[in-house]
Design a protein around this motif. Structure first.
Motif, PDB file in Angstrom:
ATOM      1  N   LYS A   4       0.916   9.484  -5.721  1.00  0.00           N
ATOM      2  CA  LYS A   4       1.288  10.869  -5.415  1.00  0.00           C
ATOM      3  C   LYS A   4       2.339  11.372  -6.388  1.00  0.00           C
ATOM      4  CE  LYS A   4       0.102  11.071  -0.572  1.00  0.00           C
ATOM      5  NZ  LYS A   4       0.548  11.214   0.801  1.00  0.00           N
ATOM      6  N   LYS A  32      -6.814  10.035  -1.083  1.00  0.00           N
ATOM      7  CA  LYS A  32      -7.186  10.851   0.066  1.00  0.00           C
ATOM      8  C   LYS A  32      -7.000  12.339  -0.153  1.00  0.00           C
ATOM      9  CE  LYS A  32      -6.368   7.220   3.372  1.00  0.00           C
ATOM     10  NZ  LYS A  32      -5.513   6.658   4.361  1.00  0.00           N
ATOM     11  N   PHE A  89      -7.303   5.330  -1.511  1.00  0.00           N
ATOM     12  CA  PHE A  89      -5.955   5.682  -1.974  1.00  0.00           C
ATOM     13  C   PHE A  89      -5.884   7.103  -2.525  1.00  0.00           C
ATOM     14  CE2 PHE A  89      -5.363   1.132  -1.847  1.00  0.00           C
ATOM     15  CZ  PHE A  89      -4.064   1.034  -1.383  1.00  0.00           C
ATOM     16  N   THR A 131      -3.309  12.105  -6.908  1.00  0.00           N
ATOM     17  CA  THR A 131      -4.065  12.362  -5.686  1.00  0.00           C
ATOM     18  C   THR A 131      -4.352  13.854  -5.502  1.00  0.00           C
ATOM     19  OG1 THR A 131      -2.040  12.460  -4.381  1.00  0.00           O
ATOM     20  CG2 THR A 131      -3.151  10.323  -4.515  1.00  0.00           C
ATOM     21  N   HIS A 145     -11.500  11.591   0.705  1.00  0.00           N
ATOM     22  CA  HIS A 145     -11.418  10.305   0.006  1.00  0.00           C
ATOM     23  C   HIS A 145     -12.451  10.311  -1.103  1.00  0.00           C
ATOM     24  CE1 HIS A 145     -14.880   9.483   2.579  1.00  0.00           C
ATOM     25  NE2 HIS A 145     -15.192   8.525   1.728  1.00  0.00           N
ATOM     26  N   GLN A 200       0.583   4.102  -2.803  1.00  0.00           N
ATOM     27  CA  GLN A 200       0.226   5.476  -2.448  1.00  0.00           C
ATOM     28  C   GLN A 200       1.298   6.461  -2.908  1.00  0.00           C
ATOM     29  OE1 GLN A 200      -2.772   6.267  -0.945  1.00  0.00           O
ATOM     30  NE2 GLN A 200      -2.238   8.347  -1.433  1.00  0.00           N
ATOM     31  N   GLU A 248       0.814  -1.213   0.000  1.00  0.00           N
ATOM     32  CA  GLU A 248       0.000   0.000   0.000  1.00  0.00           C
ATOM     33  C   GLU A 248       0.847   1.262   0.000  1.00  0.00           C
ATOM     34  OE1 GLU A 248      -2.916   0.037   3.100  1.00  0.00           O
ATOM     35  OE2 GLU A 248      -4.052  -1.590   2.197  1.00  0.00           O
TER      36      GLU A 248
END
Length: 132
Positions: free
Chosen positions: A24, A63, A61, A29, A68, A20, A16
């Protein structure tokens, strides 16, 4: 400690944190409706869903986008992927996203994933010891 996600349909172990950080790094994101970001998100939704993640899990994922994403937002983006995939600019963006996300879902060797996990735990312990 690193969290991992077991993709039930593929029996792959997904990191994860790596996922993530990659999202990014790709700017997916961020809040915004720029074509590159939107097309990139749609591709990421498709890859993640096709590899066994639930719509709700995918939303967590992202956020950076208003806390979210709701499962319905992810579903809409996944449907838009099918609609947009014939556009040439979409294909360019999509190819880059696939290139970055595919190694996370399909590691060359699962042993390498566990070795990386063990090494990262050692490094994390060293960093914690330095701060104490």
């Amino acid at each position: 400690m690193k969290k991992t996600y077991n993709c039930e349909s593929r029996e792959n172990l997904i990191d994860e944190i790596d996922l993530q950080m990659t999202l990014k790094e790709l700017g997916l994101t961020e809040i915004g409706r720029h074509r590159q970001v939107v097309y990139g998100r749609q591709t990421a939704y498709k890859i993640m869903y096709d590899n066994g993640m639930s719509l709700a899990k995918i939303g967590t994922f992202f956020k950076g986008i208003r806390g979210h994403l709701d499962h319905a937002t992810v579903l809409h983006g996944k449907k838009q992927y099918d609609r947009n995939k014939s556009y040439s600019d979409f294909q360019l963006i999509s190819t880059e996203i696939y290139r970055k996300l595919t190694p996370i879902f399909f590691p060359l060797n699962k042993v390498d994933v566990w070795q990386d996990y063990a090494i990262s735990l050692v490094l994390m312990d060293e960093l914690i010891a330095e701060k104490l």
